[in-house]
Design a protein around this motif. Structure first.
Motif, short mmCIF file in Angstrom:
data_model
loop_
_atom_site.label_atom_id
_atom_site.label_comp_id
_atom_site.label_asym_id
_atom_site.label_seq_id
_atom_site.Cartn_x
_atom_site.Cartn_y
_atom_site.Cartn_z
N MET A 54 0.83 -1.21 0.00
CA MET A 54 0.00 0.00 0.00
C MET A 54 0.86 1.26 0.00
O MET A 54 0.59 2.22 -0.71
N ILE A 55 1.92 1.24 0.81
CA ILE A 55 2.84 2.39 0.84
C ILE A 55 3.48 2.60 -0.54
O ILE A 55 3.60 3.71 -1.03
N LEU A 57 2.32 1.65 -3.45
CA LEU A 57 1.33 2.14 -4.41
C LEU A 57 1.07 3.63 -4.20
O LEU A 57 0.93 4.38 -5.17
N LYS A 58 1.03 4.03 -2.94
CA LYS A 58 0.82 5.46 -2.66
C LYS A 58 1.93 6.29 -3.32
O LYS A 58 1.65 7.32 -3.93
N GLU A 60 3.70 5.47 -5.90
CA GLU A 60 3.51 5.45 -7.36
C GLU A 60 2.41 6.43 -7.78
O GLU A 60 2.52 7.08 -8.82
N LEU A 61 1.35 6.51 -6.98
CA LEU A 61 0.27 7.43 -7.32
C LEU A 61 0.73 8.88 -7.21
O LEU A 61 0.31 9.73 -8.00
N GLN A 62 1.60 9.15 -6.24
CA GLN A 62 2.14 10.51 -6.11
C GLN A 62 2.94 10.88 -7.36
O GLN A 62 2.84 11.99 -7.87
N LEU A 64 2.56 9.47 -10.33
CA LEU A 64 1.59 9.57 -11.43
C LEU A 64 0.91 10.94 -11.41
O LEU A 64 0.77 11.59 -12.45
N GLU A 65 0.52 11.37 -10.21
CA GLU A 65 -0.17 12.66 -10.06
C GLU A 65 0.71 13.79 -10.61
O GLU A 65 0.21 14.70 -11.28
N PHE A 68 0.42 14.63 -14.28
CA PHE A 68 -0.81 15.19 -14.83
C PHE A 68 -0.80 16.71 -14.74
O PHE A 68 -0.14 17.27 -13.86
#
Lengths: 259, 185
Positions: A54-55, A57-58, A60-62, A64-65, A68
């Protein structure tokens, strides 16, 4: 940890054991301290693995963000962010600056108000009605009073149970049509469970028999229409609610999004 | 969300998840900032946590049906998991820890021990080979069977994957124990 333990624990967790094997496994755990210790360690490892993923993935999402363009904040959202907070002020200016920069660099004019689906608007604006009808006290005898039982479930967000209790109450002659607020909270619970169609019938009935909470019931009826994507009926009600003090802003915002 | 996308996410497909992230980003982040007057950065942080929780719950079979709008689901996750924690310090990761905690880990002392254990496994896992990390993720996070893991990772047969599982878990356990002893000295 021995391999045979690992396989056994894996099978237990993945639901591959029959009921009989599962019971035998649990009995074995009670009598074998070494196995119990290994099982505890195994559970800790599994939780740690979940946590680590989970950490990861978090993070990776940061990343990814950051790839954008900045989120397009609606104009009214920017106004609502606390104007005295310097942090927020800074964020707003950062957002505004980023929006301007990105607009200039790629030549895009941002459309601030994109149409949203009725169901999304429902999700964004629906909140179950707060129980202001029955006071629940600690230690209430839940068996004695069906209303208390129903509202205890409602407050605990056990809406399935609350709906069942409300419907039982409404089926009793002494309550039928005499306690419209039970209908009101039944409708709210139905909406919370995503049962828009049932809630529409409930709030329509409520509006036929009740003298109170009319504006609020119309709001929830509009929520039911949105949830069911009945845009025309939702729009009519929201135009009426736009004039109300309590729902004026929210109704206006939804109407703009529906355009 | 269509069944195919949901199944891909359940199997750990990050591309499908990234698509979901992008599709719902504007509306959910706007909703969080609007509803709770928080900064854009806080709203992004909460939105990312909600996506992680969705990913976790999908992998763990806690979401049984895909007959829902993902947007509605994310709103619900935010509402339930995070809103009361908005103001707390170090809220980041708190939601994940709460999700994994059992009733035995809830008192203050056990809570600290529990969090330390999570952190140690996290650190130990970073030191494993990529092959081990992949296998452990598919086996223990996504709960896939050995045949599916074998197909996904291109191993000869499930027995090979199983032997690697023993090896990886043995190394992970040893690293955690070493780190634990290091902390006690």
């Amino acid at each position: 940890m021995k391999s045979k333990f690992l396989d056994m624990f894996d099978n237990y967790f993945s639901g591959e054991l029959s009921d009989q094997e599962k019971t035998a496994f649990e009995e074995h755990l009670k009598s074998d301290s070494k196995m119990a210790e290994a099982f505890q360690e195994y559970q800790d490892l599994r939780k740690g693995i979940d946590y680590s993923i989970m950490i990861g993935l978090k993070q990776e999402l940061q990343e990814l963000e950051s790839s954008f363009p900045q989120v397009e904040l609606e104009a009214d959202v920017q106004h609502r962010i606390d104007p005295v907070s310097t942090t927020n002020k800074f964020q707003i200016w950062k957002v505004a600056a980023a929006v301007v920069l990105v607009s200039l660099s790629v030549g895009v004019i941002f459309q601030l108000q994109q149409p949203s689906s009725p169901q999304d608007l429902f999700s964004q604006h629906f909140e179950p009605a707060e129980n202001l009808y029955v006071s629940i006290k600690r230690g209430d005898d839940i068996e004695a009073n069906p209303l208390v039982r129903a509202f205890q479930a409602y407050e605990a967000e056990d809406y399935t149970m609350a709906m069942a209790e409300f419907e039982t109450i409404l089926g009793q002659e002494e309550y039928k049509d005499k306690h419209p607020m039970v209908l009101y909270y039944l409708g709210s619970a139905q909406l919370a469970q995503g049962q828009g169609e049932a809630s529409i019938a409930t709030f329509e009935r409520f509006l036929e028999i009740s003298q109170d909470n009319i504006v609020q019931a119309k709001w929830y009826l509009a929520m039911g229409y949105l949830q069911q994507s009945r845009v025309g009926e939702a729009t009519l009600l929201l135009k009426e609610l736009k004039l109300s003090e309590e729902y004026g802003n929210d109704a206006g915002r939804i109407l703009r999004k529906l355009d | 969300m269509d069944q195919q996308t949901f199944e891909r996410i359940k199997m750990g497909d990050k591309k499908a998840l990234a698509k979901v992230y992008e599709q719902n980003r504007d509306s959910v982040i706007n909703w969080i900032t609007h509803k709770h007057s928080c900064s854009l950065e806080e709203a992004k942080d909460i939105y990312q946590d909600a996506i992680v929780i969705f990913y976790h719950n999908a992998a763990k079979g806690k979401i049984s049906s895909i007959n829902f709008s993902i947007s509605s689901y994310l709103h619900e996750v935010v509402r339930r998991q995070f809103l009361n924690k908005l103001k707390k310090e170090s809220r980041v990761q708190r939601g994940f820890i709460d999700l994994l905690r059992s009733s035995d880990d809830s008192d203050a002392e056990n809570q600290q021990v529990f969090e330390r254990k999570l952190e140690l496994v996290h650190r130990a896992l970073q030191e494993l080979s990529e092959a081990c990390k992949q296998l452990i993720k598919l086996k223990y996070f996504a709960n896939l069977d050995m045949q599916t893991i074998c197909d996904q990772l291109g191993y000869k047969n499930p027995e090979t994957a199983k032997n690697l599982k023993y090896k990886c878990m043995r190394i992970l356990r040893r690293k955690v124990n070493t780190m634990t002893m290091g902390m006690q000295i």
